[in-house]
Each structure stands twice: as C-alpha cells, then as structure tokens.
Design an enzyme around this catalytic site. Structure first.
Site, PDB file in Angstrom:
ATOM      1  CG  ASP A 150      -2.068   0.969   1.226  1.00 26.27           C
ATOM      2  OD1 ASP A 150      -3.357   0.104   1.284  1.00 26.27           O
ATOM      3  OD2 ASP A 150      -2.075   2.008   0.996  1.00 26.27           O
TER       4      ASP A 150
ATOM      5  N   GLY B 272      -4.804   5.214   2.552  1.00 28.87           N
ATOM      6  CA  GLY B 272      -4.984   4.059   3.616  1.00 28.87           C
ATOM      7  C   GLY B 272      -4.557   4.507   5.066  1.00 28.87           C
TER       8      GLY B 272
ATOM      9  CG  ASP C 229       2.461   4.178  -6.552  1.00 24.95           C
ATOM     10  OD1 ASP C 229       2.427   5.464  -6.226  1.00 24.95           O
ATOM     11  OD2 ASP C 229       1.816   3.538  -7.386  1.00 24.95           O
TER      12      ASP C 229
ATOM     13  CE1 TYR D 257     -13.768   3.026  -8.688  1.00 23.41           C
ATOM     14  CE2 TYR D 257     -16.051   3.020  -8.723  1.00 23.41           C
ATOM     15  CZ  TYR D 257     -15.044   2.500  -8.318  1.00 23.41           C
ATOM     16  OH  TYR D 257     -15.056   1.505  -7.617  1.00 23.41           O
TER      17      TYR D 257
ATOM     18  CG  HIS E 205     -18.395   6.086   0.231  1.00 21.08           C
ATOM     19  ND1 HIS E 205     -17.157   6.042   0.455  1.00 21.08           N
ATOM     20  CD2 HIS E 205     -18.552   5.419  -1.046  1.00 21.08           C
ATOM     21  CE1 HIS E 205     -16.514   5.759  -0.281  1.00 21.08           C
ATOM     22  NE2 HIS E 205     -17.482   5.469  -1.375  1.00 21.08           N
TER      23      HIS E 205
ATOM     24  CG  PHE F 122     -25.911  13.972  -3.698  1.00 16.28           C
ATOM     25  CD1 PHE F 122     -25.779  15.079  -2.995  1.00 16.28           C
ATOM     26  CD2 PHE F 122     -25.007  13.060  -3.284  1.00 16.28           C
ATOM     27  CE1 PHE F 122     -24.619  15.583  -2.137  1.00 16.28           C
ATOM     28  CE2 PHE F 122     -23.643  13.639  -2.592  1.00 16.28           C
ATOM     29  CZ  PHE F 122     -23.736  14.660  -1.931  1.00 16.28           C
TER      30      PHE F 122
HETATM   31  N1  UDP Z   1     -25.771  10.020  -1.645  1.00 23.49           N
HETATM   32  C1  UDP Z   1     -26.324  11.205  -1.048  1.00 23.49           C
HETATM   33  N2  UDP Z   1     -25.824  11.857  -0.212  1.00 23.49           N
HETATM   34  C2  UDP Z   1     -24.274  11.761   0.165  1.00 23.49           C
HETATM   35  C3  UDP Z   1     -23.616  10.853  -0.373  1.00 23.49           C
HETATM   36  C4  UDP Z   1     -24.386   9.634  -1.281  1.00 23.49           C
HETATM   37  O1  UDP Z   1     -27.449  11.264  -1.334  1.00 23.49           O
HETATM   38  O2  UDP Z   1     -24.022  12.715   0.872  1.00 23.49           O
HETATM   39  C5  UDP Z   1     -26.319   9.217  -2.655  1.00 23.49           C
HETATM   40  C6  UDP Z   1     -25.671   9.089  -4.038  1.00 23.49           C
HETATM   41  O3  UDP Z   1     -26.095  10.009  -4.627  1.00 23.49           O
HETATM   42  C7  UDP Z   1     -25.803   7.685  -4.482  1.00 23.49           C
HETATM   43  C8  UDP Z   1     -25.964   7.034  -2.989  1.00 23.49           C
HETATM   44  O4  UDP Z   1     -26.161   7.824  -2.023  1.00 23.49           O
HETATM   45  O5  UDP Z   1     -27.117   7.536  -5.088  1.00 23.49           O
HETATM   46  C9  UDP Z   1     -24.876   6.109  -3.003  1.00 23.49           C
HETATM   47  O6  UDP Z   1     -23.697   6.934  -2.832  1.00 23.49           O
HETATM   48  P1  UDP Z   1     -22.188   6.563  -2.232  1.00 23.49           P
HETATM   49  O7  UDP Z   1     -21.330   7.560  -2.654  1.00 23.49           O
HETATM   50  O8  UDP Z   1     -22.205   5.993  -1.109  1.00 23.49           O
HETATM   51  O9  UDP Z   1     -21.887   5.160  -3.264  1.00 23.49           O
HETATM   52  P2  UDP Z   1     -21.529   5.036  -4.880  1.00 23.49           P
HETATM   53  O10 UDP Z   1     -23.127   4.732  -5.473  1.00 23.49           O
HETATM   54  O11 UDP Z   1     -21.266   6.597  -5.388  1.00 23.49           O
HETATM   55  O12 UDP Z   1     -20.561   4.060  -5.060  1.00 23.49           O
END
Ligand code: UDP
Length: 338
Positions: A33, A38, A52, A142, A190, A216
């Site tokens: 890592d 991390g 790396d 991504y 997340h 969101f």
């Molecule tokens: N989400 C949200 N508010 C947040 C973070 C995430 O509404 O502060 C939503 C995001 O738009 C997605 C879902 O939650 O629909 C999961 O997002 P996350 O970033 O956890 O994982 P991803 O699906 O992007 O891998």
C-alpha cells in the site's frame, strides 16, 4: 490449504477487512500500500510494505521476495465524484497502476489475480437486476477505469494465461462484526457513513434540524425519486475473494472471469436513511439538493452467478446488519469533526 496472498490496498477500507478474514483462515498475508489513502494502523497481523503499484522495479522485487500464490488487488481510487472532476488520477492510478502490477506478475511468473471491479462499469443499465452480461457502458471515469482494467485482464488471459477474477462490487457497507475494524475515508463521501455521522451528531446533543446530511437528487425515475443501490457487507465481499482465489488455484485452465457481488436487493437513499433511524434510534433529518454528477438512478445486482460458480453465499445480506456494525464502529471511533 494455507496460501500466501498479496493484498494491494490492504490499508484501505475493504482491503483491511480482507486481511482480517485471510488471517482468520490462517493464510499468510503481505500488504502492499502506498498509504496515499490508507492507514498503516489498520494493517494487523500482516507485513505492510509501503510501495506504489506503479513502481515497476519495486513491485518486481516484492514479487520475487514473497512469491505469493495469488494477488488481491484493492489499491485504487474509488470516488465517483472525484473521478468526474479529476479523471487523470483514475486513469493513472487505476489503469496504469494495474497494468504495471500485472506486468510485474508476468515478469515474475505470478498467477491468480482477484480484481476489485465495480457495478459502475455498467453505467445506466438497460435492464435490472444487473447480470454479468448486461452491457457495460460506464458514465463516469471511475467506472471507465475499472472497465479498462477488466479488458486488460481478458487480453492477458488470452496472451499470457493470466488467471483473474474481476469482482464487480455493488455498494460496500458495514464493518467487522466484532468492532475490530471500520470504515475510515478522508474525506468521507459515502452515504451510509455520512448518515451515521449525522446520527452521532444528534446523539451528542445536536439539533436534528441543523442537519449536515444531503440527499443528492429526488427526481430520479425510482419509487421515491432517490437513487437505488445494492448495499453488500464488506465481510461478504471478503468471503467471495477467498472463494475466487481457491477456484483459480484449483482450476488451472481458467482465464479471466467476472462476477457481480451484491445482495439482489436495492434500497433508495431515503430507505437507507430510514433503516439508519431504526438502528440508531436517532431522528435523522436531511436536505434535498441537486443530483451529483455521474450517479445512475438504479444499480441492483443479480449475483446468482457468483453464488453458483464460487459457491458463495452472503452471510450478512440484511442491510440492518451492515448499519449496526458500522454504527458500533463509529460510536466507538467517532470522527474528529461532526
Ligand atoms: N448520496 C447522497 N448523499 C450523500 C452521499 C451519497 O444522497 O451525501 C447518494 C448518492 O447520490 C448515491 C448513493 O447515495 O445515489 C450512494 O452513494 P455512495 O457515494 O455511497 O456510493 P456510490 O453509489 O457512488 O458508489
């Protein structure tokens, strides 16, 4: 039988849980890592080599010294939003870095790679639930970077006989059931941790109306307008990796395989918030804001191929277990600022 496993990204969230499971099953683990994202202190009972994956000479030396039976490759950037803003990070680390890793494997005659792929490779799927044959058409860098690596692995299987298993994770969630490890991202973006941070803030006396939690987008074509995701416990991801390694070691003529890892069940953002209210007992509130770039409306796995082929069954499929384990962890290890 005990194996020697190299875990790249073993100081990260999913990688550190993987190391814990491998240790529990008495495998010999070496972690590689670069600690860019991390934490060294989560690597327990395994040698940590700070390197790396993009450093060819360094990686070749590590392979020569450790001669692993298999590599579990977690080292990658994994923020959808960041990948839209800074795609170069994703193509450099996730794609070039992995190409370098597999070249070092080829140079040292190392076989058997489990690759952390993602449901983000499917983009906006044309049918649900998503099977492995659903068209892959990522809508963010991504997902694109992970799809490019899947392609590299398929080509290396044909050209050089590299055995690989790409595991397309849906949304990793939860933490070690005994509270020994948890999720630590900086910044945390997340959904599940952010909801639990909000619950902690309220538990500590904060006013629910002053919420920091943002949803969101509530205008998606889903049952309540918010995005649907399939949340899979991090321990269940780990057990699938071990099953995949054993299958590759026992089946020499395997090429490049791909499997979805999910629970076959989707939750909207609002349903996840509600489940967190139940587990924490806190009055979690939220603000509705605009959609985040790169978010598909619905990603739910059909993971039956992994279950059948790898003989894998998710043990913690109920989302409330993921939430409970994460809540136990965050309650004991609250983030410094809430
Ligand atoms: N989400 C949200 N508010 C947040 C973070 C995430 O509404 O502060 C939503 C995001 O738009 C997605 C879902 O939650 O629909 C999961 O997002 P996350 O970033 O956890 O994982 P991803 O699906 O992007 O891998």
């Amino acid at each position: 039988m005990t194996k020697k496993i190299m875990v790249t990204g073993g100081a990260g969230y999913i990688g550190s849980h993987m190391v814990r499971l491998l240790n529990q099953q008495n495998h010999d683990v070496v972690v590689v890592d670069n600690l860019s994202r991390g934490n060294a202190d989560v690597v327990k009972n395994a040698e940590l080599i700070i390197e790396d994956i993009g450093n060819s000479a360094g990686m070749i030396d590590i392979f020569k010294a450790h001669k692993p039976d298999a590599v579990m490759h977690f080292a990658a950037y994994a923020y959808v939003g960041e990948s839209v803003d800074r795609p170069e990070l994703y193509y450099a680390n996730n794609v070039s870095g992995t190409l370098n890793l597999v070249e070092a494997m080829r140079e040292t005659n190392t076989n058997n790679l489990v690759f952390s792929s993602t449901c983000a490779t499917y983009g906006q799927p044309n049918k649900l639930p998503i099977t492995e044959s659903t068209t892959q058409n990522p809508i963010n860098p991504y997902g694109q970077s992970k799809l490019m690596v899947e392609q590299i692995l398929s080509d290396y299987a044909v050209a050089y006989g590299l055995r690989s298993t790409a595991l397309r994770y849906f949304n990793a969630a939860g933490s070690a059931e005994d509270g020994s490890l948890g999720e630590q991202h900086d910044p945390e973006t997340h959904l599940l941790p952010l909801i639990l941070f909000e619950a902690l803030r309220i538990k500590n006396g904060g006013n629910p109306a002053d919420t920091n939690l943002k949803v969101f987008g509530d205008d998606f074509d889903t049952r309540d307008g918010t995005c649907i995701r399939d949340y899979i416990h991090v321990n269940d991801l780990g057990s699938a990796h071990i099953a995949a390694v054993m299958r590759m070691i026992d089946t020499p003529d395997l090429g490049a395989e791909q499997f979805n890892l999910g629970t076959n069940q989707g939750y909207t953002v609002l349903e996840v918030i509600d489940a967190c209210r139940k587990v924490t007992g806190e009055d979690i509130q939220f603000k509705r804001i605009a959609r985040r770039a790169g978010d598909p409306p619905e990603l739910v796995a059909d993971a039956s191929l992994a279950m059948k082929t790898l003989g894998w069954t998710p043990e913690f499929a109920d989302i409330h277990l993921s939430i409970q384990h994460a809540w136990d962890w965050f309650s004991a290890h609250p983030p410094t600022k809430l």
